[in-house]
Design an enzyme around this catalytic site. Structure first.
Site, PDB file in Angstrom:
ATOM      1  N   LEU A  90      -5.945 -10.057   5.575  1.00  0.00           N
ATOM      2  CA  LEU A  90      -4.892 -11.040   6.545  1.00  0.00           C
ATOM      3  C   LEU A  90      -5.436 -10.028   8.374  1.00  0.00           C
ATOM      4  CD1 LEU A  90      -3.034 -12.759   7.315  1.00  0.00           C
ATOM      5  CD2 LEU A  90      -1.762 -11.160   7.223  1.00  0.00           C
ATOM      6  N   TYR A  91      -5.180  -8.078   7.710  1.00  0.00           N
ATOM      7  CA  TYR A  91      -5.113  -8.015   8.986  1.00  0.00           C
ATOM      8  C   TYR A  91      -6.806  -7.608   9.488  1.00  0.00           C
ATOM      9  CZ  TYR A  91      -6.218  -3.112  11.106  1.00  0.00           C
ATOM     10  OH  TYR A  91      -6.114  -2.313  12.456  1.00  0.00           O
ATOM     11  N   GLY A  92      -8.046  -7.136   8.458  1.00  0.00           N
ATOM     12  CA  GLY A  92      -9.204  -7.322   9.084  1.00  0.00           C
ATOM     13  C   GLY A  92      -9.425  -8.586   9.021  1.00  0.00           C
ATOM     14  N   SER A 122      -7.768 -10.592  11.204  1.00  0.00           N
ATOM     15  CA  SER A 122      -7.082 -11.270  12.293  1.00  0.00           C
ATOM     16  C   SER A 122      -7.817 -10.273  13.535  1.00  0.00           C
ATOM     17  CB  SER A 122      -5.857 -10.859  12.591  1.00  0.00           C
ATOM     18  OG  SER A 122      -5.665  -8.975  12.092  1.00  0.00           O
TER      19      SER A 122
END
Length: 249
Positions: free
Chosen positions: A156-158, A160
């Site tokens: 999710l973080y990567g 975004s």
């Protein structure tokens, strides 16, 4: 001097702590009027006070980047403070929930998209036109090394931040012809208040890099200041790794 920002206004999101705060202090030290922004008013005032005590100029605008209208209000207030034009925008604020993909909640999905992607998009849309009209400006986005390779628990973080890296290049193509430079920094493991909860995990992650240790907020801030400065006048659409060499491994 190429690294001076005298007469310029800079808006730094998420600048009440960590990389954002270090960036705000360095920009102010070099003459910029810095607009500090974040959710915590007490930390915001403390950052502004630190800049004032060092002889710099700063104001604080509270903002919840999870809310699109709050982001637009941040842009409006920044333009009002700066006399109608923000010269430097640093999209530093971000949230980074880690964990298995099946455990990601709808609320996390929406929050990460809102803060990491939508807020920078809105701020560029609101602030870049005045940069174009004023014949120049600089945008620096803060991404992450895990936008460039897969790592378990960071989908999710990567993803975004990978979106933000593509936006960096798209905006460079869109605004570069108008003397508005858009670039990004890609930090690796960095010791900040936000990563304190990682404990030994941060050191273990950093041990995979040639440097073998976590970076500091100041390390990343130095790269941001460079990209925002006239010293980088011919740099457009670049993603500068500040990851202890992880990109080389």
């Amino acid at each position: 001097m190429e690294m001076d920002f005298i007469g310029k206004t800079a808006l730094v999101t998420g600048s009440t702590s960590g990389i954002g705060r270090a960036t705000a202090l360095k920009l102010a030290e070099r003459g910029a009027h810095v607009i500090v922004s974040g959710r915590d008013a007490e930390r915001g005032r403390a950052t502004v006070d630190a800049i004032h005590q060092a002889g710099g100029a700063a104001d604080f605008i509270p903002a919840n980047l999870n809310d699109a209208e709050d982001v637009r209000e941040l842009a409006r207030r920044a333009l009002a403070i700066s006399g109608g034009r923000v010269d430097i925008l640093v999209n530093n604020a971000g949230i980074f929930p880690f964990g298995p993909t099946p455990e990601v909640s709808d609320e996390q999905l929406e929050a990460v998209a809102a803060v990491n992607v939508n807020a920078p998009f809105i701020l560029v849309a609101e602030l870049a036109p005045a940069m174009v009209a004023g014949n120049g400006g600089a945008v620096v986005n803060v991404t992450t090394m895990v936008a460039n390779f897969g790592m378990a628990g960071m989908a999710l973080y990567g993803s975004s931040k990978a979106a933000l890296q593509l936006l960096t290049k798209a905006w460079a193509a869109e605004f570069g012809p108008h003397n508005v430079r858009v670039n990004a920094v890609s930090p690796g493991p960095t010791r900040t208040e936000g990563t304190a909860g990682m404990g030994e995990g941060l050191d273990q992650l950093a041990s995979t890099t040639p440097a073998g240790r976590p970076g500091s907020a100041e390390d990343v801030a130095d790269a941001i200041v460079f990209l925002a400065s006239d010293a980088a006048h011919h740099v457009h659409g670049a993603v500068l790794p500040v990851d202890g060499g992880r990109i080389a491994v």
